[in-house]
Design a protein around this motif. Structure first.
Motif, PDB file in Angstrom:
ATOM      1  N   VAL A  84       0.846  -1.207   0.000  1.00 51.11           N
ATOM      2  CA  VAL A  84       0.000   0.000   0.000  1.00 51.11           C
ATOM      3  C   VAL A  84       0.884   1.261   0.000  1.00 51.11           C
ATOM      4  CG1 VAL A  84      -2.026   1.094   1.015  1.00 51.11           C
ATOM      5  CG2 VAL A  84      -1.656  -1.344   1.368  1.00 51.11           C
ATOM      6  N   GLN A  85       2.083   1.128   0.604  1.00 58.72           N
ATOM      7  CA  GLN A  85       3.020   2.263   0.562  1.00 58.72           C
ATOM      8  C   GLN A  85       3.358   2.589  -0.896  1.00 58.72           C
ATOM      9  OE1 GLN A  85       6.539   2.112   2.891  1.00 58.72           O
ATOM     10  NE2 GLN A  85       5.638   0.887   4.526  1.00 58.72           N
ATOM     11  N   ILE A  86       3.664   1.534  -1.657  1.00 60.19           N
ATOM     12  CA  ILE A  86       4.040   1.730  -3.066  1.00 60.19           C
ATOM     13  C   ILE A  86       2.878   2.354  -3.843  1.00 60.19           C
ATOM     14  CG2 ILE A  86       4.745   0.540  -5.212  1.00 60.19           C
ATOM     15  CD1 ILE A  86       6.891   0.710  -2.926  1.00 60.19           C
ATOM     16  N   TYR A 134      -0.217 -12.465   4.507  1.00 61.55           N
ATOM     17  CA  TYR A 134      -0.120 -13.934   4.465  1.00 61.55           C
ATOM     18  C   TYR A 134       1.330 -14.383   4.358  1.00 61.55           C
ATOM     19  CZ  TYR A 134      -4.997 -13.197   3.266  1.00 61.55           C
ATOM     20  OH  TYR A 134      -6.306 -12.786   3.281  1.00 61.55           O
ATOM     21  N   ARG A 135       1.684 -15.392   5.102  1.00 66.98           N
ATOM     22  CA  ARG A 135       3.035 -15.959   4.972  1.00 66.98           C
ATOM     23  C   ARG A 135       2.977 -17.468   5.114  1.00 66.98           C
ATOM     24  NH1 ARG A 135       7.176 -11.559   7.566  1.00 66.98           N
ATOM     25  NH2 ARG A 135       6.097  -9.781   6.628  1.00 66.98           N
ATOM     26  N   ASN A 136       3.718 -18.126   4.242  1.00 67.85           N
ATOM     27  CA  ASN A 136       3.710 -19.586   4.219  1.00 67.85           C
ATOM     28  C   ASN A 136       4.582 -20.142   5.357  1.00 67.85           C
ATOM     29  OD1 ASN A 136       3.476 -22.202   3.508  1.00 67.85           O
ATOM     30  ND2 ASN A 136       4.427 -22.010   1.490  1.00 67.85           N
ATOM     31  N   HIS A 143      -2.248  -9.814  10.833  1.00 72.55           N
ATOM     32  CA  HIS A 143      -2.557  -8.423  10.455  1.00 72.55           C
ATOM     33  C   HIS A 143      -1.391  -7.509  10.778  1.00 72.55           C
ATOM     34  CE1 HIS A 143      -6.333 -10.523  11.003  1.00 72.55           C
ATOM     35  NE2 HIS A 143      -6.843  -9.694  10.108  1.00 72.55           N
ATOM     36  N   GLN A 144      -1.201  -6.541   9.912  1.00 74.95           N
ATOM     37  CA  GLN A 144      -0.141  -5.554  10.140  1.00 74.95           C
ATOM     38  C   GLN A 144      -0.711  -4.154  10.075  1.00 74.95           C
ATOM     39  OE1 GLN A 144       2.853  -6.005   7.060  1.00 74.95           O
ATOM     40  NE2 GLN A 144       4.162  -7.179   8.452  1.00 74.95           N
ATOM     41  N   VAL A 145       0.005  -3.239  10.724  1.00 75.66           N
ATOM     42  CA  VAL A 145      -0.231  -1.815  10.450  1.00 75.66           C
ATOM     43  C   VAL A 145       1.123  -1.262  10.051  1.00 75.66           C
ATOM     44  CG1 VAL A 145      -0.858   0.431  11.377  1.00 75.66           C
ATOM     45  CG2 VAL A 145      -2.073  -1.567  12.149  1.00 75.66           C
ATOM     46  N   GLU A 146       1.188  -0.734   8.856  1.00 73.86           N
ATOM     47  CA  GLU A 146       2.423  -0.060   8.465  1.00 73.86           C
ATOM     48  C   GLU A 146       2.151   1.425   8.441  1.00 73.86           C
ATOM     49  OE1 GLU A 146       4.795  -1.437   5.306  1.00 73.86           O
ATOM     50  OE2 GLU A 146       4.782  -3.496   6.068  1.00 73.86           O
ATOM     51  N   GLY A 147       3.201   2.195   8.603  1.00 75.98           N
ATOM     52  CA  GLY A 147       3.057   3.650   8.573  1.00 75.98           C
ATOM     53  C   GLY A 147       4.066   4.233   7.611  1.00 75.98           C
ATOM     54  N   TYR A 178      17.801  -4.794   9.229  1.00 74.96           N
ATOM     55  CA  TYR A 178      17.881  -4.683   7.767  1.00 74.96           C
ATOM     56  C   TYR A 178      16.521  -4.936   7.120  1.00 74.96           C
ATOM     57  CZ  TYR A 178      18.543  -5.695   2.915  1.00 74.96           C
ATOM     58  OH  TYR A 178      18.419  -5.667   1.556  1.00 74.96           O
ATOM     59  N   PHE A 179      16.096  -4.029   6.280  1.00 75.62           N
ATOM     60  CA  PHE A 179      14.963  -4.244   5.370  1.00 75.62           C
ATOM     61  C   PHE A 179      15.404  -3.688   4.026  1.00 75.62           C
ATOM     62  CE2 PHE A 179      13.027  -3.600   9.584  1.00 75.62           C
ATOM     63  CZ  PHE A 179      12.325  -4.790   9.714  1.00 75.62           C
ATOM     64  N   PRO A 180      15.055  -4.335   2.928  1.00 73.79           N
ATOM     65  CA  PRO A 180      15.513  -3.841   1.628  1.00 73.79           C
ATOM     66  C   PRO A 180      15.013  -2.427   1.320  1.00 73.79           C
ATOM     67  CG  PRO A 180      14.560  -6.039   1.426  1.00 73.79           C
ATOM     68  CD  PRO A 180      14.273  -5.567   2.809  1.00 73.79           C
ATOM     69  N   PHE A 181      13.845  -2.078   1.872  1.00 72.30           N
ATOM     70  CA  PHE A 181      13.194  -0.809   1.482  1.00 72.30           C
ATOM     71  C   PHE A 181      13.492   0.359   2.415  1.00 72.30           C
ATOM     72  CE2 PHE A 181      10.150  -2.348   4.561  1.00 72.30           C
ATOM     73  CZ  PHE A 181      10.128  -3.722   4.319  1.00 72.30           C
ATOM     74  N   THR A 182      14.292   0.128   3.465  1.00 70.86           N
ATOM     75  CA  THR A 182      14.653   1.236   4.361  1.00 70.86           C
ATOM     76  C   THR A 182      16.157   1.243   4.606  1.00 70.86           C
ATOM     77  OG1 THR A 182      14.066  -0.196   6.222  1.00 70.86           O
ATOM     78  CG2 THR A 182      12.452   1.477   5.600  1.00 70.86           C
ATOM     79  N   GLU A 183      16.715   2.437   4.755  1.00 72.54           N
ATOM     80  CA  GLU A 183      18.147   2.577   5.036  1.00 72.54           C
ATOM     81  C   GLU A 183      18.371   3.915   5.727  1.00 72.54           C
ATOM     82  OE1 GLU A 183      20.446   0.327   4.816  1.00 72.54           O
ATOM     83  OE2 GLU A 183      21.925   1.735   5.576  1.00 72.54           O
ATOM     84  N   ALA A 201       8.128  -3.524  16.481  1.00 76.23           N
ATOM     85  CA  ALA A 201       8.000  -3.071  15.093  1.00 76.23           C
ATOM     86  C   ALA A 201       9.333  -3.064  14.365  1.00 76.23           C
ATOM     87  CB  ALA A 201       7.411  -1.654  15.076  1.00 76.23           C
ATOM     88  N   GLY A 202       9.237  -3.112  13.032  1.00 79.29           N
ATOM     89  CA  GLY A 202      10.387  -2.866  12.174  1.00 79.29           C
ATOM     90  C   GLY A 202      10.219  -1.470  11.601  1.00 79.29           C
ATOM     91  N   SER A 203      11.333  -0.801  11.290  1.00 79.13           N
ATOM     92  CA  SER A 203      11.189   0.588  10.817  1.00 79.13           C
ATOM     93  C   SER A 203      12.435   1.045  10.088  1.00 79.13           C
ATOM     94  CB  SER A 203      10.946   1.503  12.017  1.00 79.13           C
ATOM     95  OG  SER A 203      12.114   1.527  12.812  1.00 79.13           O
ATOM     96  N   PHE A 206       9.975   8.272   6.472  1.00 75.40           N
ATOM     97  CA  PHE A 206      10.221   7.078   7.287  1.00 75.40           C
ATOM     98  C   PHE A 206       9.037   6.128   7.156  1.00 75.40           C
ATOM     99  CE2 PHE A 206       8.143   9.940  10.441  1.00 75.40           C
ATOM    100  CZ  PHE A 206       7.132   9.114  10.909  1.00 75.40           C
ATOM    101  N   ALA A 207       9.313   4.864   7.473  1.00 78.29           N
ATOM    102  CA  ALA A 207       8.249   3.846   7.434  1.00 78.29           C
ATOM    103  C   ALA A 207       8.432   2.912   8.618  1.00 78.29           C
ATOM    104  CB  ALA A 207       8.316   3.063   6.133  1.00 78.29           C
ATOM    105  N   PHE A 208       7.340   2.325   9.015  1.00 77.56           N
ATOM    106  CA  PHE A 208       7.424   1.323  10.086  1.00 77.56           C
ATOM    107  C   PHE A 208       6.325   0.298   9.862  1.00 77.56           C
ATOM    108  CE2 PHE A 208       4.761   4.817  11.553  1.00 77.56           C
ATOM    109  CZ  PHE A 208       3.609   4.172  11.968  1.00 77.56           C
ATOM    110  N   GLY A 209       6.484  -0.851  10.464  1.00 77.79           N
ATOM    111  CA  GLY A 209       5.447  -1.874  10.329  1.00 77.79           C
ATOM    112  C   GLY A 209       5.392  -2.725  11.578  1.00 77.79           C
ATOM    113  N   MET A 210       4.185  -3.015  12.020  1.00 77.47           N
ATOM    114  CA  MET A 210       4.048  -3.858  13.224  1.00 77.47           C
ATOM    115  C   MET A 210       2.915  -4.858  13.040  1.00 77.47           C
ATOM    116  SD  MET A 210       2.488  -1.061  15.837  1.00 77.47           S
ATOM    117  CE  MET A 210       3.316   0.404  15.259  1.00 77.47           C
TER     118      MET A 210
HETATM  119  N1  PHE Z   1       7.270  -4.739   5.856  1.00 79.36           N
HETATM  120  C1  PHE Z   1       8.065  -5.147   6.991  1.00 79.36           C
HETATM  121  C2  PHE Z   1       7.676  -6.556   7.384  1.00 79.36           C
HETATM  122  O1  PHE Z   1       6.620  -6.995   7.043  1.00 79.36           O
HETATM  123  C3  PHE Z   1       7.889  -4.237   8.168  1.00 79.36           C
HETATM  124  C4  PHE Z   1       8.443  -2.890   7.935  1.00 79.36           C
HETATM  125  C5  PHE Z   1       7.676  -1.899   7.411  1.00 79.36           C
HETATM  126  C6  PHE Z   1       9.770  -2.625   8.209  1.00 79.36           C
HETATM  127  C7  PHE Z   1       8.181  -0.648   7.185  1.00 79.36           C
HETATM  128  C8  PHE Z   1      10.297  -1.381   8.002  1.00 79.36           C
HETATM  129  C9  PHE Z   1       9.496  -0.414   7.505  1.00 79.36           C
HETATM  130  O2  PHE Z   1       8.416  -7.235   8.037  1.00 79.36           O
END
Ligand code: PHE
Length: 342
Positions: A177-179, A198-200, A212-216, A252-257, A286-288, A309-313
């Protein structure tokens, strides 16, 4: 003769008055009414007898009055009969002293309650709520988020593929949804994206194949890591109590640095060590990170002008901490004994 006329007028008046204040709350009372005003032996029968004795010139007037009161009596009877038939309380077959049948009201699912609470906190910080599809293509779930093809980080996502060419997936995070938001709208914006993912994964007390997640996401000119830290600091205090502290660990997340894992001080043992925090005094929520410039570029946003910035929990994780639950499977078992406790 005049005497008879006056007497009849007087009687009709009295009957009308009696009808006006008449009442019947039981079948017996209704029957009494019927006998007195409707039946062959009713007050009207004797009046009709007397009517025959009247002089012709009076018959029209008295006849009219008589019919009027009689019609009124019939209407009143219908009305009372309706009331008596509706009122079960007066029916002797009903025992009004019996306890009532309890009605069990439903309750809001703990995940939904947590979801609403998270939304409430972020809405007060000016975040909008955004929604997106659960069935997604590779671009929105991976590639645009800086997961190049064959990148090892893809494996970490345990994806359910819906097509043989692997282009169609059940989203593994709400980052899709961020994209969509960054591609469709012009910054600045601040939004949270709650939803099912969903994750296998093998189902256990700590992992489920859907959750369920909430990302920001916050994108503006000169948004930095300290905005991220302050936002999550505020969220943690609102969600878990004002004494809550936060800790950021490099990740580490590919989409944040840079990227960081957010821990909160254990609000159960207050740092002394307990089962929930595995005796560390901290629990991860959370990851962020700061949105990688490549991701901004993939969505047509100029990284030299904007940052974010982004985060997800995980909502289940937040709910498990909040309610001190130790098995994620409870949320989807639909066991009312569990659900009614919230
Ligand atoms: N999308 C990541 C996950 O599902 C969580 C995340 C979101 C991490 C945004 C950093 C920033 O694990």
């Amino acid at each position: 003769m005049l005497k008879l006329v006056l007497k009849m007028i007087d009687q009709l008046k009295k009957i009308k008055e009696e009808l006006l204040i008449s009442a019947a709350s039981t079948k017996e009372e209704l029957e009494d009414f019927r006998v007195k005003f409707i039946s062959k032996k009713s007050v009207f029968s004797s009046l009709f007898e007397k009517f025959k004795e009247l002089p012709d010139e009076k018959k029209k007037e008295i006849g009219q009055r008589l019919n009027e009161v009689k019609t009124f009596a019939q209407a009143r009877f219908k009305e009372l009969a309706g009331q008596v038939n509706q009122s079960h309380v007066t029916d002797e077959s009903v025992d009004v002293s019996l306890p009532t049948v309890p009605v069990q009201a439903g309750s809001v699912h703990p995940i939904t309650q947590t979801y609403f609470r998270i939304i409430e906190i972020f809405e007060r910080l000016g975040f909008n709520v955004e929604d997106g599809p659960e069935i997604e293509d590779d671009w929105h779930n991976f590639t645009a988020l800086n997961f190049p093809p064959n990148h090892p980080a893809r494996q970490m996502q345990d994806t359910y593929f819906l097509s043989d060419d692997k282009n169609c997936v059940l989203r593994t995070h709400t980052s899709n949804v961020q994209i969509r938001l960054m591609s469709d709208e012009k910054p600045p914006f601040r939004a949270i994206m709650p939803g099912r993912v969903y994750r296998n994964e093998a189902i256990s007390s700590r992992a489920h194949c859907f959750f369920h997640q909430v990302e920001g996401l916050s994108i503006d000119k000169a948004v930095s890591f300290k905005d991220l830290k302050q936002t999550l600091y505020h969220f943690s205090k609102e969600m878990f109590g004002k004494d809550t502290e936060i800790r950021l660990r490099p990740s580490y997340f590919p989409f944040t640095e840079p990227s960081a894992e957010i821990d909160i001080s254990c609000f159960i043992c207050k740092g002394d060590g307990c089962k929930i925090c595995k005796h560390t005094g901290w629990v991860e929520i959370a990851g962020s990170g700061v949105v990688d410039p490549n991701v901004l570029e993939n969505c047509g946003i100029d990284p030299s002008e904007y940052s974010g910035f982004a985060f997800g929990m995980g909502i289940e994780r937040i709910a498990m901490l909040k309610y001190q639950l130790d098995d994620i499977r409870r949320f989807s078992e639909n066991d009312l004994r569990f659900l009614r406790q919230f």
